[in-house]
Design a protein around this motif. Structure first.
Motif, PDB file in Angstrom:
ATOM      1  N   HIS A 139       0.677  -1.237  -0.094  1.00  0.00           N
ATOM      2  CA  HIS A 139       0.205   0.039   0.137  1.00  0.00           C
ATOM      3  C   HIS A 139       0.989   1.253  -0.141  1.00  0.00           C
ATOM      4  O   HIS A 139       1.952   1.191   0.644  1.00  0.00           O
ATOM      5  CB  HIS A 139      -0.946  -0.135   1.209  1.00  0.00           C
ATOM      6  N   ILE A 141       0.825   5.804  -0.489  1.00  0.00           N
ATOM      7  CA  ILE A 141       0.045   6.865  -0.587  1.00  0.00           C
ATOM      8  C   ILE A 141       0.877   8.314  -1.059  1.00  0.00           C
ATOM      9  O   ILE A 141       1.708   8.556  -0.453  1.00  0.00           O
ATOM     10  CB  ILE A 141      -0.385   7.502   0.913  1.00  0.00           C
ATOM     11  N   GLU A 167      -3.362   4.863  -2.916  1.00  0.00           N
ATOM     12  CA  GLU A 167      -4.272   5.852  -2.288  1.00  0.00           C
ATOM     13  C   GLU A 167      -3.661   7.035  -2.869  1.00  0.00           C
ATOM     14  O   GLU A 167      -2.743   7.412  -2.319  1.00  0.00           O
ATOM     15  CB  GLU A 167      -4.163   5.741  -1.085  1.00  0.00           C
ATOM     16  N   SER A 192      -7.856   3.789  -5.286  1.00  0.00           N
ATOM     17  CA  SER A 192      -8.862   4.016  -4.169  1.00  0.00           C
ATOM     18  C   SER A 192      -8.726   5.607  -3.888  1.00  0.00           C
ATOM     19  O   SER A 192      -8.178   5.668  -2.637  1.00  0.00           O
ATOM     20  CB  SER A 192      -8.902   3.142  -3.259  1.00  0.00           C
ATOM     21  N   PRO A 193      -9.221   6.395  -4.568  1.00  0.00           N
ATOM     22  CA  PRO A 193      -9.214   7.824  -3.807  1.00  0.00           C
ATOM     23  C   PRO A 193     -10.655   7.839  -3.371  1.00  0.00           C
ATOM     24  O   PRO A 193     -11.530   7.034  -3.270  1.00  0.00           O
ATOM     25  CB  PRO A 193      -9.403   8.671  -5.343  1.00  0.00           C
ATOM     26  N   ASN A 194     -10.703   8.829  -2.553  1.00  0.00           N
ATOM     27  CA  ASN A 194     -12.037   9.524  -1.892  1.00  0.00           C
ATOM     28  C   ASN A 194     -12.753   9.864  -2.903  1.00  0.00           C
ATOM     29  O   ASN A 194     -12.438  10.543  -3.913  1.00  0.00           O
ATOM     30  CB  ASN A 194     -12.062  10.177  -0.559  1.00  0.00           C
ATOM     31  N   ARG A 236     -14.061   5.807  -2.102  1.00  0.00           N
ATOM     32  CA  ARG A 236     -14.630   6.031  -0.705  1.00  0.00           C
ATOM     33  C   ARG A 236     -15.332   7.181  -0.589  1.00  0.00           C
ATOM     34  O   ARG A 236     -14.835   8.094  -0.905  1.00  0.00           O
ATOM     35  CB  ARG A 236     -13.232   5.711   0.247  1.00  0.00           C
ATOM     36  N   GLY A 273     -10.105   6.629   5.811  1.00  0.00           N
ATOM     37  CA  GLY A 273      -9.817   6.051   4.664  1.00  0.00           C
ATOM     38  C   GLY A 273      -8.589   5.073   4.274  1.00  0.00           C
ATOM     39  O   GLY A 273      -8.430   4.166   3.926  1.00  0.00           O
ATOM     40  N   ASN A 274      -7.672   5.532   5.357  1.00  0.00           N
ATOM     41  CA  ASN A 274      -6.382   4.637   5.313  1.00  0.00           C
ATOM     42  C   ASN A 274      -6.688   3.190   5.941  1.00  0.00           C
ATOM     43  O   ASN A 274      -6.267   2.159   5.752  1.00  0.00           O
ATOM     44  CB  ASN A 274      -5.247   5.359   6.094  1.00  0.00           C
ATOM     45  N   LEU A 277      -8.428   0.985   3.815  1.00  0.00           N
ATOM     46  CA  LEU A 277      -7.449   0.231   2.745  1.00  0.00           C
ATOM     47  C   LEU A 277      -6.790  -0.819   3.468  1.00  0.00           C
ATOM     48  O   LEU A 277      -6.556  -1.922   2.796  1.00  0.00           O
ATOM     49  CB  LEU A 277      -6.948   1.153   1.929  1.00  0.00           C
TER      50      LEU A 277
END
Length: 345
Positions: A139, A141, A167, A192-194, A236, A273-274, A277
């Motif tokens: 993962h 970011i 992310e 996966s963005p919000n 998300r 959000g973190n 995931l």
């Protein structure tokens, strides 16, 4: 840092997100401080993602690197150790302070993020020779251009073929980043963005709705997420839930565990959000790769993250069969998972 022995299995989940000590300030509707603060909180997207996975998996199956400076608080060390010492790989440097940041919130939304100290970025190369080497899921970011550098570095190491969960970092979710994003999405398993980030990247105006989220997800999927044709887009969307889109299974909404009617349960959305995931990664293992089922685990992980300022509390009790049962905020993840499944039925 310790190295992994030949007999030790590969970790399932590893995040390249950073550990940060957060200083939180809350603003009113006019942007003025309310007087409410939460100083010296454990933060960092990687930290919350790691905890999101830990809710479902034992500490030895996951991990992240923590850069520990000379000012590392004892109460934070004790908190991290309470989740399992195996899930934290410390790099000590007495010549510098631990990474810190100031976060300002207006209502439930992050208004400003500012580093108070220099940050130390992590790359796949930092995992070489450690117990976190060759994870099955990785993962990260970051900006799209940095994501491209990460996936290129992964390809340098023979035998490394992790599932990648990308992310995007909020302040780089701007239309100018779209060309770089198109390039990297071919190498991403799950993007996966919000909802706000997704619409911003695509220059879509207005408050996110289910219709605009679905449109955004389709546009990202059409860009070629996953070169093997098996990529997934998960947007998300807060209290609306999460929208999952794959080429094989189509689109589906999974509700948030705490919905719009549960506003009293939401204390702080920091790290939600973190954590989602991290829970997603664990769910993919527990659900044999079924991403739609895995999102249920993700939703439950996020539910524990938002019930307090900071990380959820982990305690234990003895079950009816004499086994040790882990409780998160006094509740069991499995009970929440069954409740979410019942709502879908």
């Amino acid at each position: 840092m310790a190295t992994r022995s030949v007999a030790t299995p590969r970790p399932h989940f590893v995040t390249l997100g950073m550990f940060i000590i957060d200083e939180l300030v809350f603003l009113d509707g006019q942007g003025k401080p309310t007087g409410r603060t939460l100083p010296s909180q454990i933060g960092g997207g990687g930290t919350y993602a790691n905890i999101g996975a830990r809710i479902w998996l034992p500490p030895e199956r996951l991990g992240m690197i923590v850069d520990r400076g000379h000012d590392f608080p004892e109460h934070i060390q004790e908190k991290l150790d309470s989740y399992g010492t195996e899930m934290w790989m410390y790099r000590d440097d007495s010549s510098r302070g631990t990474t810190r940041a100031l976060i300002e919130y207006k209502g439930d939304y992050q208004e400003r993020f500012q580093y108070l100290t220099p940050r130390i970025r992590l790359t796949p190369r930092d995992l070489i020779g450690t117990p976190l080497e060759q994870p099955t899921t990785m993962h990260f970011i970051c900006s799209p251009s940095r994501a491209q550098a990460i996936v290129s570095e992964i390809k340098e190491f023979p035998g490394w073929s992790p599932r990648t969960i990308y992310e995007p970092i909020p302040f780089r979710c701007i239309p100018d980043e779209l060309p770089a994003l198109r390039e990297v999405l071919l190498s991403i398993s799950i993007f996966s963005p919000n909802a706000d980030e997704a619409l911003s990247l695509l220059s879509m105006q207005g408050t996110p709705t289910k219709a605009t989220v679905e449109e955004a997800a389709q546009r990202f999927l059409d860009m070629g997420v996953g070169a093997d044709g098996k990529g997934t887009v998960i947007i998300r969307s807060g209290a609306m839930g999460a929208h999952i889109l794959t080429r094989e299974g189509g689109g589906r909404w999974i509700p948030a565990f705490w919905g719009p009617e549960d506003v009293n349960k939401v204390v702080s959305v920091t790290g939600a959000g973190n954590s989602f995931l991290g829970g997603l990664s664990a769910g993919l293992l527990l659900a044999d790769g079924d991403v739609y089922k895995a999102v249920l685990h993700a939703s439950v992980s996020a539910s524990f993250a938002i019930e307090q300022g900071g990380l959820p509390a982990l305690t234990q009790k003895i079950g009816d069969d004499g086994s040790i049962v882990e409780l998160w905020n006094g509740d069991t993840p499995q009970w929440r998972l069954e409740g979410l499944r019942a709502r879908l039925q």
